[in-house]
Design an enzyme around this catalytic site. Structure first.
Site, PDB file in Angstrom:
ATOM      1  N   HIS A  42       0.840  -1.207   0.000  1.00  0.00           N
ATOM      2  CA  HIS A  42       0.000   0.000   0.000  1.00  0.00           C
ATOM      3  C   HIS A  42       0.872   1.254   0.000  1.00  0.00           C
ATOM      4  O   HIS A  42       1.043   1.915   1.016  1.00  0.00           O
ATOM      5  CB  HIS A  42      -0.922  -0.004   1.223  1.00  0.00           C
ATOM      6  CG  HIS A  42      -2.049  -0.976   1.097  1.00  0.00           C
ATOM      7  ND1 HIS A  42      -2.696  -1.517   2.181  1.00  0.00           N
ATOM      8  CD2 HIS A  42      -2.662  -1.493   0.005  1.00  0.00           C
ATOM      9  CE1 HIS A  42      -3.652  -2.339   1.753  1.00  0.00           C
ATOM     10  NE2 HIS A  42      -3.638  -2.343   0.447  1.00  0.00           N
ATOM     11  N   HIS A  75      -0.321  -8.653   1.017  1.00  0.00           N
ATOM     12  CA  HIS A  75      -1.349  -8.736   2.066  1.00  0.00           C
ATOM     13  C   HIS A  75      -2.029 -10.092   2.124  1.00  0.00           C
ATOM     14  O   HIS A  75      -2.798 -10.355   3.050  1.00  0.00           O
ATOM     15  CB  HIS A  75      -2.394  -7.648   1.851  1.00  0.00           C
ATOM     16  CG  HIS A  75      -1.777  -6.289   1.762  1.00  0.00           C
ATOM     17  ND1 HIS A  75      -1.567  -5.642   0.570  1.00  0.00           N
ATOM     18  CD2 HIS A  75      -1.280  -5.485   2.718  1.00  0.00           C
ATOM     19  CE1 HIS A  75      -0.975  -4.493   0.805  1.00  0.00           C
ATOM     20  NE2 HIS A  75      -0.781  -4.372   2.093  1.00  0.00           N
ATOM     21  N   CYS A  97       3.300 -11.905   2.316  1.00  0.00           N
ATOM     22  CA  CYS A  97       4.362 -11.889   3.323  1.00  0.00           C
ATOM     23  C   CYS A  97       4.298 -13.177   4.149  1.00  0.00           C
ATOM     24  O   CYS A  97       3.209 -13.569   4.597  1.00  0.00           O
ATOM     25  CB  CYS A  97       4.199 -10.682   4.240  1.00  0.00           C
ATOM     26  SG  CYS A  97       5.402 -10.694   5.586  1.00  0.00           S
ATOM     27  N   HIS A 125      -9.892  -4.361   5.233  1.00  0.00           N
ATOM     28  CA  HIS A 125      -8.496  -4.462   4.789  1.00  0.00           C
ATOM     29  C   HIS A 125      -8.270  -5.791   4.075  1.00  0.00           C
ATOM     30  O   HIS A 125      -8.768  -6.837   4.493  1.00  0.00           O
ATOM     31  CB  HIS A 125      -7.551  -4.335   5.992  1.00  0.00           C
ATOM     32  CG  HIS A 125      -6.119  -4.134   5.601  1.00  0.00           C
ATOM     33  ND1 HIS A 125      -5.302  -5.179   5.229  1.00  0.00           N
ATOM     34  CD2 HIS A 125      -5.368  -3.018   5.498  1.00  0.00           C
ATOM     35  CE1 HIS A 125      -4.096  -4.699   4.929  1.00  0.00           C
ATOM     36  NE2 HIS A 125      -4.114  -3.393   5.085  1.00  0.00           N
ATOM     37  N   GLU A 127      -5.778  -7.780   3.949  1.00  0.00           N
ATOM     38  CA  GLU A 127      -5.192  -8.862   4.743  1.00  0.00           C
ATOM     39  C   GLU A 127      -6.274  -9.601   5.533  1.00  0.00           C
ATOM     40  O   GLU A 127      -6.284 -10.845   5.599  1.00  0.00           O
ATOM     41  CB  GLU A 127      -4.135  -8.311   5.707  1.00  0.00           C
ATOM     42  CG  GLU A 127      -3.500  -9.434   6.520  1.00  0.00           C
ATOM     43  CD  GLU A 127      -2.619  -8.938   7.644  1.00  0.00           C
ATOM     44  OE1 GLU A 127      -1.888  -7.952   7.462  1.00  0.00           O
ATOM     45  OE2 GLU A 127      -2.674  -9.553   8.724  1.00  0.00           O
ATOM     46  N   CYS A 192       3.365  -8.010  13.471  1.00  0.00           N
ATOM     47  CA  CYS A 192       4.695  -8.413  13.002  1.00  0.00           C
ATOM     48  C   CYS A 192       5.793  -7.555  13.617  1.00  0.00           C
ATOM     49  O   CYS A 192       5.540  -6.467  14.134  1.00  0.00           O
ATOM     50  CB  CYS A 192       4.745  -8.337  11.487  1.00  0.00           C
ATOM     51  SG  CYS A 192       4.795  -6.651  10.887  1.00  0.00           S
ATOM     52  N   SER A 220      -2.487   2.639   3.904  1.00  0.00           N
ATOM     53  CA  SER A 220      -1.503   1.769   4.563  1.00  0.00           C
ATOM     54  C   SER A 220      -1.839   1.652   6.046  1.00  0.00           C
ATOM     55  O   SER A 220      -1.738   2.624   6.798  1.00  0.00           O
ATOM     56  CB  SER A 220      -0.100   2.353   4.383  1.00  0.00           C
ATOM     57  OG  SER A 220       0.778   1.803   5.338  1.00  0.00           O
ATOM     58  N   SER A 221      -2.235   0.451   6.453  1.00  0.00           N
ATOM     59  CA  SER A 221      -2.657   0.242   7.843  1.00  0.00           C
ATOM     60  C   SER A 221      -1.540   0.577   8.819  1.00  0.00           C
ATOM     61  O   SER A 221      -1.733   1.323   9.776  1.00  0.00           O
ATOM     62  CB  SER A 221      -3.099  -1.211   8.026  1.00  0.00           C
ATOM     63  OG  SER A 221      -3.315  -1.496   9.385  1.00  0.00           O
ATOM     64  N   SER A 265       5.764   0.148   4.114  1.00  0.00           N
ATOM     65  CA  SER A 265       5.658   0.036   2.652  1.00  0.00           C
ATOM     66  C   SER A 265       6.271   1.240   1.936  1.00  0.00           C
ATOM     67  O   SER A 265       6.078   1.414   0.738  1.00  0.00           O
ATOM     68  CB  SER A 265       4.183  -0.096   2.261  1.00  0.00           C
ATOM     69  OG  SER A 265       3.403   0.860   2.947  1.00  0.00           O
TER      70      SER A 265
HETATM   71 FE1  SF4 Z   1       5.074  -8.605   6.513  1.00  0.00          FE
HETATM   72 FE2  SF4 Z   1       4.829  -7.002   8.633  1.00  0.00          FE
HETATM   73 FE3  SF4 Z   1       5.918  -6.083   6.430  1.00  0.00          FE
HETATM   74 FE4  SF4 Z   1       3.301  -6.609   6.500  1.00  0.00          FE
HETATM   75  S1  SF4 Z   1       4.393  -5.035   7.659  1.00  0.00           S
HETATM   76  S2  SF4 Z   1       4.731  -7.127   4.852  1.00  0.00           S
HETATM   77  S3  SF4 Z   1       3.291  -8.426   7.845  1.00  0.00           S
HETATM   78  S4  SF4 Z   1       6.757  -7.755   7.727  1.00  0.00           S
END
Ligand code: SF4
Length: 311
Positions: A42, A75, A97, A125, A127, A192, A220-221, A265
């Site tokens: 995102h 996502h 991911c 979202h 994900e 994460c 972007s969350s 991101s």
């Molecule tokens: Fe993976 Fe966390 Fe990056 Fe999302 S923010 S892509 S879950 S490492």
């Protein structure tokens, strides 16, 4: 004049690096166009850059011509989307991911073990849509801000979206546990490492800042959570910008210290442009505030790993 505290870690995480490299490598090996279902990550800059290089971003698979190559975004996708691609005979590469895949696997395992799963996250979202699709008859999505609205029968467990605010999620879990005292925890953190590190880094800086600017896109969350976390940690004001063009000089009125970070991101270029914008307005003194070094990397999807020569 003023100073800037520049948070680290910020910007790209291992999952985003992997997803972007997946599209780049697919373009290099198979040539344009490479279709990508949803934004690969995102971020406006990343999507714009990959579009110029031959990636075609689509919302759904029915926009992908027969016989084409399609990449699934970082996502994650529900099994139904993978099955639809298979039925169409599309060539696919999954850039989900690995830390999102881990949550998918936990959802399947818990559902098979007979649990009702409370999935804490934002229902709209991508994900959450993907994880929900692993066991829709067992999963109840609840917003972290209003966890009281779930009903479930039988043994209950919980999972979460990977990019939530840690504190808000833990408050939601406490609330849920009042309703479901025997609720089972996931085997490991779902939020994460990258989200946690970026939140902790800005939490340390925010109390010293009259203003925090988070670089990241509005969808972007994890970037949006950084704004909330900065405000919660004591910043007087916090804003989300895609880049310097979105910044407003009026935000600087009476500000001595500006905190800067960026979502997982976000490439470094818009951060550098924002630092230049601030320097031109008297905020040239930049102090780097490093919480921890990140060394994690993820290998590319199997379709793109180097092939061993026989013999
Ligand atoms: Fe993976 Fe966390 Fe990056 Fe999302 S923010 S892509 S879950 S490492």
């Amino acid at each position: 004049m003023g100073r800037v505290l520049l948070a680290a870690p910020r910007g790209f995480c291992a999952g985003v690096e992997r997803a972007i490299t997946t599209v780049e490598e697919a373009l290099r090996r198979f040539g344009a166009p490479v279709y990508v279902r949803k934004q690969i990550v995102h971020n406006t800059y990343v999507v714009g850059d990959l579009t110029r290089r031959g990636a075609v971003f689509v919302e759904e698979l029915d926009e992908v011509p027969d016989g084409s190559l399609v990449v699934f975004s970082a996502h994650g996708v529900s099994p139904a989307v993978k099955q639809a691609a298979e039925r169409r005979g599309l060539r696919t590469i999954d850039a989900t991911c690995p830390l999102v895949t881990k949550v998918h696997k936990e959802a399947v395992r818990m559902a098979e073990a007979g649990y009702e799963i409370v999935l804490i996250g934002h229902a709209e979202h991508e994900e959450v849509e993907g994880t929900y699709g692993e066991a829709p008859e067992h999963i109840h999505v609840v917003d972290p801000a209003s966890p009281g609205e779930v009903t479930a029968q039988g043994p209950v467990s919980w999972l979460s979206q990977t990019t939530l605010a840690v504190d808000e999620t833990m408050r939601a879990v406490t609330e849920l546990r009042k309703r479901f005292p025997d609720m089972v925890d996931p085997p490991s953190d779902d939020i994460c490492y990258a989200s946690q590190n970026r939140q902790e880094a800005i939490t340390r800086i925010a109390p010293q800042c009259e203003l925090v600017i988070v670089v990241g896109s509005a969808n972007s969350s994890n970037s949006r959570r950084l704004v909330e976390v900065a405000l919660g940690a004591g910043a007087d004001a916090a804003y989300l910008v895609d880049g310097a063009a979105d910044a407003d000089e009026r935000w600087l009125d009476g500000v001595r210290t500006v905190g800067i970070t960026s979502g997982a991101s976000v490439p470094e270029r818009p951060v550098e442009e924002l630092l230049d914008w601030l320097a031109a307005r008297g905020y040239a003194d930049v102090e780097r505030m490093t919480l921890t070094e990140e060394t994690r990397t993820f290998s590319l999807p199997p379709e793109l790993r180097p092939t061993r020569k026989p013999g």
